[in-house]
Write a protein that holds these residues in place. Structure first.
Motif, PDB file in Angstrom:
ATOM      1  N   ILE A   1      30.009  36.624  43.007  1.00  0.00           N
ATOM      2  CA  ILE A   1      30.649  36.453  41.646  1.00  0.00           C
ATOM      3  C   ILE A   1      30.802  34.999  41.574  1.00  0.00           C
ATOM      4  CG2 ILE A   1      32.818  36.777  40.320  1.00  0.00           C
ATOM      5  CD1 ILE A   1      32.966  39.803  41.694  1.00  0.00           C
ATOM      6  N   ASN A   2      30.489  34.577  40.387  1.00  0.00           N
ATOM      7  CA  ASN A   2      30.891  33.179  40.273  1.00  0.00           C
ATOM      8  C   ASN A   2      31.169  32.957  38.564  1.00  0.00           C
ATOM      9  OD1 ASN A   2      29.544  30.306  38.942  1.00  0.00           O
ATOM     10  ND2 ASN A   2      30.547  29.971  41.122  1.00  0.00           N
ATOM     11  N   THR A   3      32.533  32.695  38.196  1.00  0.00           N
ATOM     12  CA  THR A   3      32.928  32.453  36.996  1.00  0.00           C
ATOM     13  C   THR A   3      33.730  31.422  36.808  1.00  0.00           C
ATOM     14  OG1 THR A   3      35.078  33.965  37.560  1.00  0.00           O
ATOM     15  CG2 THR A   3      32.995  35.174  36.838  1.00  0.00           C
ATOM     16  N   ASN A   4      33.935  30.366  37.647  1.00  0.00           N
ATOM     17  CA  ASN A   4      34.507  29.206  37.494  1.00  0.00           C
ATOM     18  C   ASN A   4      33.991  28.138  36.787  1.00  0.00           C
ATOM     19  OD1 ASN A   4      36.176  26.717  37.848  1.00  0.00           O
ATOM     20  ND2 ASN A   4      36.627  27.357  40.070  1.00  0.00           N
ATOM     21  N   PRO A   5      34.669  28.045  35.531  1.00  0.00           N
ATOM     22  CA  PRO A   5      33.894  27.141  34.479  1.00  0.00           C
ATOM     23  C   PRO A   5      33.830  25.686  35.049  1.00  0.00           C
ATOM     24  CG  PRO A   5      36.476  27.524  34.149  1.00  0.00           C
ATOM     25  CD  PRO A   5      36.204  28.562  35.164  1.00  0.00           C
ATOM     26  N   VAL A   6      34.407  25.358  35.875  1.00  0.00           N
ATOM     27  CA  VAL A   6      34.298  23.782  36.762  1.00  0.00           C
ATOM     28  C   VAL A   6      32.657  23.888  37.059  1.00  0.00           C
ATOM     29  CG1 VAL A   6      34.664  22.274  38.391  1.00  0.00           C
ATOM     30  CG2 VAL A   6      36.503  23.570  37.403  1.00  0.00           C
ATOM     31  N   ALA A   7      32.053  24.847  37.297  1.00  0.00           N
ATOM     32  CA  ALA A   7      30.773  24.886  38.065  1.00  0.00           C
ATOM     33  C   ALA A   7      29.687  25.559  36.959  1.00  0.00           C
ATOM     34  CB  ALA A   7      30.625  25.864  39.220  1.00  0.00           C
ATOM     35  N   LYS A   8      30.064  25.700  35.622  1.00  0.00           N
ATOM     36  CA  LYS A   8      29.216  26.369  34.859  1.00  0.00           C
ATOM     37  C   LYS A   8      28.005  25.529  34.569  1.00  0.00           C
ATOM     38  CE  LYS A   8      31.994  24.868  30.833  1.00  0.00           C
ATOM     39  NZ  LYS A   8      32.798  25.554  29.513  1.00  0.00           N
ATOM     40  N   THR A   9      27.784  24.118  34.733  1.00  0.00           N
ATOM     41  CA  THR A   9      26.958  23.429  34.221  1.00  0.00           C
ATOM     42  C   THR A   9      25.999  23.008  35.504  1.00  0.00           C
ATOM     43  OG1 THR A   9      28.129  21.469  34.235  1.00  0.00           O
ATOM     44  CG2 THR A   9      27.993  22.363  32.271  1.00  0.00           C
ATOM     45  N   SER A  10      26.469  23.739  36.644  1.00  0.00           N
ATOM     46  CA  SER A  10      25.933  23.257  37.907  1.00  0.00           C
ATOM     47  C   SER A  10      24.413  23.895  37.821  1.00  0.00           C
ATOM     48  CB  SER A  10      26.588  23.827  39.039  1.00  0.00           C
ATOM     49  OG  SER A  10      25.920  23.829  40.451  1.00  0.00           O
ATOM     50  N   VAL A  11      23.503  23.029  38.545  1.00  0.00           N
ATOM     51  CA  VAL A  11      22.235  23.563  38.805  1.00  0.00           C
ATOM     52  C   VAL A  11      22.053  25.208  39.423  1.00  0.00           C
ATOM     53  CG1 VAL A  11      19.932  23.244  39.937  1.00  0.00           C
ATOM     54  CG2 VAL A  11      21.142  21.249  38.750  1.00  0.00           C
ATOM     55  N   ASP A  12      23.142  25.131  40.477  1.00  0.00           N
ATOM     56  CA  ASP A  12      23.191  26.308  41.189  1.00  0.00           C
ATOM     57  C   ASP A  12      23.557  27.558  40.385  1.00  0.00           C
ATOM     58  OD1 ASP A  12      22.676  25.165  43.590  1.00  0.00           O
ATOM     59  OD2 ASP A  12      24.584  24.546  44.033  1.00  0.00           O
ATOM     60  N   ASN A  13      24.091  27.195  39.160  1.00  0.00           N
ATOM     61  CA  ASN A  13      24.364  28.296  38.178  1.00  0.00           C
ATOM     62  C   ASN A  13      23.479  28.663  37.095  1.00  0.00           C
ATOM     63  OD1 ASN A  13      26.193  30.166  37.287  1.00  0.00           O
ATOM     64  ND2 ASN A  13      27.869  28.685  37.034  1.00  0.00           N
TER      65      ASN A  13
ATOM     66  N   ARG B   1      33.694  35.587  31.790  1.00  0.00           N
ATOM     67  CA  ARG B   1      35.080  36.104  31.600  1.00  0.00           C
ATOM     68  C   ARG B   1      35.460  35.614  33.306  1.00  0.00           C
ATOM     69  NH1 ARG B   1      36.747  42.298  32.214  1.00  0.00           N
ATOM     70  NH2 ARG B   1      39.132  41.978  32.335  1.00  0.00           N
ATOM     71  N   GLY B   2      36.539  35.042  33.186  1.00  0.00           N
ATOM     72  CA  GLY B   2      37.051  34.485  34.352  1.00  0.00           C
ATOM     73  C   GLY B   2      37.645  35.721  35.103  1.00  0.00           C
ATOM     74  N   LEU B   3      37.395  35.920  36.570  1.00  0.00           N
ATOM     75  CA  LEU B   3      37.801  37.007  37.409  1.00  0.00           C
ATOM     76  C   LEU B   3      38.982  36.761  38.358  1.00  0.00           C
ATOM     77  CD1 LEU B   3      34.373  38.970  37.577  1.00  0.00           C
ATOM     78  CD2 LEU B   3      36.134  39.337  35.651  1.00  0.00           C
ATOM     79  N   GLY B   4      39.116  35.422  38.528  1.00  0.00           N
ATOM     80  CA  GLY B   4      40.339  35.255  39.314  1.00  0.00           C
ATOM     81  C   GLY B   4      39.979  35.124  40.690  1.00  0.00           C
ATOM     82  N   ALA B   5      41.117  35.982  41.505  1.00  0.00           N
ATOM     83  CA  ALA B   5      41.001  36.162  42.967  1.00  0.00           C
ATOM     84  C   ALA B   5      39.327  36.775  43.271  1.00  0.00           C
ATOM     85  CB  ALA B   5      42.100  36.820  43.296  1.00  0.00           C
ATOM     86  N   TYR B   6      38.706  37.359  42.427  1.00  0.00           N
ATOM     87  CA  TYR B   6      37.595  38.022  42.800  1.00  0.00           C
ATOM     88  C   TYR B   6      36.398  36.935  42.738  1.00  0.00           C
ATOM     89  CZ  TYR B   6      39.463  42.864  42.092  1.00  0.00           C
ATOM     90  OH  TYR B   6      40.153  43.780  42.108  1.00  0.00           O
ATOM     91  N   GLU B   7      36.640  35.592  42.394  1.00  0.00           N
ATOM     92  CA  GLU B   7      35.756  34.664  42.537  1.00  0.00           C
ATOM     93  C   GLU B   7      35.046  34.488  43.935  1.00  0.00           C
ATOM     94  OE1 GLU B   7      33.728  31.246  40.967  1.00  0.00           O
ATOM     95  OE2 GLU B   7      34.530  33.010  40.285  1.00  0.00           O
TER      96      GLU B   7
ATOM     97  N   PRO C   1      43.802  39.633  39.601  1.00  0.00           N
ATOM     98  CA  PRO C   1      44.736  38.799  40.201  1.00  0.00           C
ATOM     99  C   PRO C   1      44.286  37.329  40.084  1.00  0.00           C
ATOM    100  CG  PRO C   1      44.078  40.587  41.727  1.00  0.00           C
ATOM    101  CD  PRO C   1      43.237  40.533  40.307  1.00  0.00           C
ATOM    102  N   PRO C   2      45.466  36.373  40.135  1.00  0.00           N
ATOM    103  CA  PRO C   2      45.113  35.009  39.948  1.00  0.00           C
ATOM    104  C   PRO C   2      44.557  34.367  41.185  1.00  0.00           C
ATOM    105  CG  PRO C   2      47.570  35.298  39.930  1.00  0.00           C
ATOM    106  CD  PRO C   2      46.907  36.661  40.082  1.00  0.00           C
ATOM    107  N   ILE C   3      43.967  33.118  41.013  1.00  0.00           N
ATOM    108  CA  ILE C   3      43.777  32.084  42.160  1.00  0.00           C
ATOM    109  C   ILE C   3      43.946  31.038  41.862  1.00  0.00           C
ATOM    110  CG2 ILE C   3      41.239  31.854  41.413  1.00  0.00           C
ATOM    111  CD1 ILE C   3      40.211  32.367  44.344  1.00  0.00           C
ATOM    112  N   ASP C   4      44.088  30.053  42.778  1.00  0.00           N
ATOM    113  CA  ASP C   4      44.681  28.716  42.614  1.00  0.00           C
ATOM    114  C   ASP C   4      43.283  27.674  42.695  1.00  0.00           C
ATOM    115  OD1 ASP C   4      43.958  28.564  45.498  1.00  0.00           O
ATOM    116  OD2 ASP C   4      45.898  28.098  45.763  1.00  0.00           O
TER     117      ASP C   4
ATOM    118  N   GLU D   1      41.134  36.552  33.536  1.00  0.00           N
ATOM    119  CA  GLU D   1      41.267  37.044  32.071  1.00  0.00           C
ATOM    120  C   GLU D   1      41.022  38.553  31.905  1.00  0.00           C
ATOM    121  OE1 GLU D   1      39.225  34.074  29.119  1.00  0.00           O
ATOM    122  OE2 GLU D   1      37.735  34.491  30.653  1.00  0.00           O
ATOM    123  N   SER D   2      42.151  39.004  30.780  1.00  0.00           N
ATOM    124  CA  SER D   2      41.954  40.558  30.579  1.00  0.00           C
ATOM    125  C   SER D   2      41.098  40.729  29.362  1.00  0.00           C
ATOM    126  CB  SER D   2      43.415  40.776  30.022  1.00  0.00           C
ATOM    127  OG  SER D   2      43.631  40.260  28.963  1.00  0.00           O
ATOM    128  N   VAL D   3      40.807  41.887  29.136  1.00  0.00           N
ATOM    129  CA  VAL D   3      39.761  42.002  28.050  1.00  0.00           C
ATOM    130  C   VAL D   3      40.382  41.300  26.977  1.00  0.00           C
ATOM    131  CG1 VAL D   3      38.676  44.035  26.733  1.00  0.00           C
ATOM    132  CG2 VAL D   3      38.989  44.070  29.134  1.00  0.00           C
TER     133      VAL D   3
END
Length: 309
Positions: free
Chosen positions: A106-118, A183-189, A212-215, A221-223
């Motif tokens: 699972i990869n939903t962190n927006p920081v990495a959304k423009t990464s080649v790995d994404n 969709r940001g999945l928090g602690a499931y990242e 659940p949140p993550i730091d 995000e909820s629905v």
């Protein structure tokens, strides 16, 4: 010649004449008598002078129509879900499989959304080509159309493939920077893709439950949070275009399922029933979508879909 009118202060002295000859007063200043005048009295006199211009219009005389009383044009208001109608034609496309998805992560962190790995995996590129061919066969490329992909690497790559297959320039690609983020999945990242089933189990109970949140900067995000984003997107599209075709390319399924649920009035807790597989294309046509009936279970009791608790 420019004429400037200045209201006098409360202590201003204005000339008043006590004879019928005004012209003689200009030649003989001594014959002019001065008396103080108050600002309130002056403003009252001015109002009495100009008030006829703002009087109610005469019914039998349309030439006296008061421009202030003309009817106000009807406002369109904000975009509502489900909409009464859609101005444009919409196709929903889920980008092909990403590199992270090919690894089962699972990869939903927006920081990495423009990464080649994404970006798209080899399988994902083939899925994007198939999606483009499907769009072409459905007639999406025949009229004036625009491609709105998330700026997420895999979604934008899919948009470029669609543009190439449809034979249009990149000027018809309009990158979307936030409303179509996965969709940001928090602690499931970073966890296995299989664990996302726990998120969907919570979604079926309430559209307001967040993962659940993550730091690490990944939103949780909820629905309902996703619903706000996609409603804002539709508000922009319905305002910016009229009678055009818009192809929305999302990096994940949840953006599209929540959007479609909102458009057809399905309980948001059941958005997973509309799940998109990587590379899937769907035309939004409310008349062709079967009516969803609420199940007998009280779990899905909803009186005002798609806004349900």
């Amino acid at each position: 010649m420019v004429v400037t009118t200045t209201l006098p202060s409360s202590n201003t002295i204005l000339p008043t004449t006590h004879n019928s000859s005004v012209s003689s007063s200009s030649s003989n200043p001594k014959s002019v008598h001065f008396s103080p005048i108050k600002r309130r009295e002056l403003l009252t006199s001015l109002f009495i002078t100009i008030s006829p211009f703002f009087a109610a219009p005469q019914v039998n005389n349309p030439t006296n129509a008061n421009p202030v009383s003309l009817p106000v044009s009807k406002a369109r208001g904000l975009f509502q879900m489900p909409p009464a109608r859609l101005t444009n034609r919409y196709y929903l496309v889920r980008a092909g499989e990403s590199e992270y998805e090919s690894l089962g992560i699972i990869n939903t962190n927006p920081v990495a959304k423009t990464s080649v790995d994404n970006g798209l995996s080899e399988t994902g590129k083939k899925q994007a080509v198939m999606a483009a061919l499907t769009l072409k066969s459905m007639g999406a490329c025949e009229s004036n159309f625009w491609i709105w992909p998330s700026i997420t690497q895999r979604a934008y790559q899919a948009a470029e493939i669609i543009a190439a297959v449809c034979g249009i320039s990149r000027s018809h690609i309009v990158p979307e920077y936030s409303f179509l983020d996965a969709r940001g999945l928090g602690a499931y990242e970073g966890k296995k893709l299989d664990s996302v089933s726990e998120v969907y189990a919570s979604d079926s109970l309430s559209a307001n439950i967040k993962p659940p949140p993550i730091d690490d900067g990944t939103p949780n995000e909820s629905v309902s949070d996703v619903f706000v984003r996609v409603t804002q997107l539709m508000s922009i599209l319905e305002t910016q275009y009229s009678g055009d075709t818009v192809i929305i390319v999302s990096p994940d399924s949840d953006n599209l399922t929540v959007l479609q649920a909102g458009l057809v009035g399905l309980d948001l807790r059941r958005h997973r029933d509309l799940a998109f597989v990587p590379g899937e294309v769907r035309f939004i046509d409310a008349s062709s979508i079967p009516t969803y009936k609420q199940p007998a279970s009280a779990v899905y009791k909803c009186l005002n879909p798609p806004n349900c608790n």
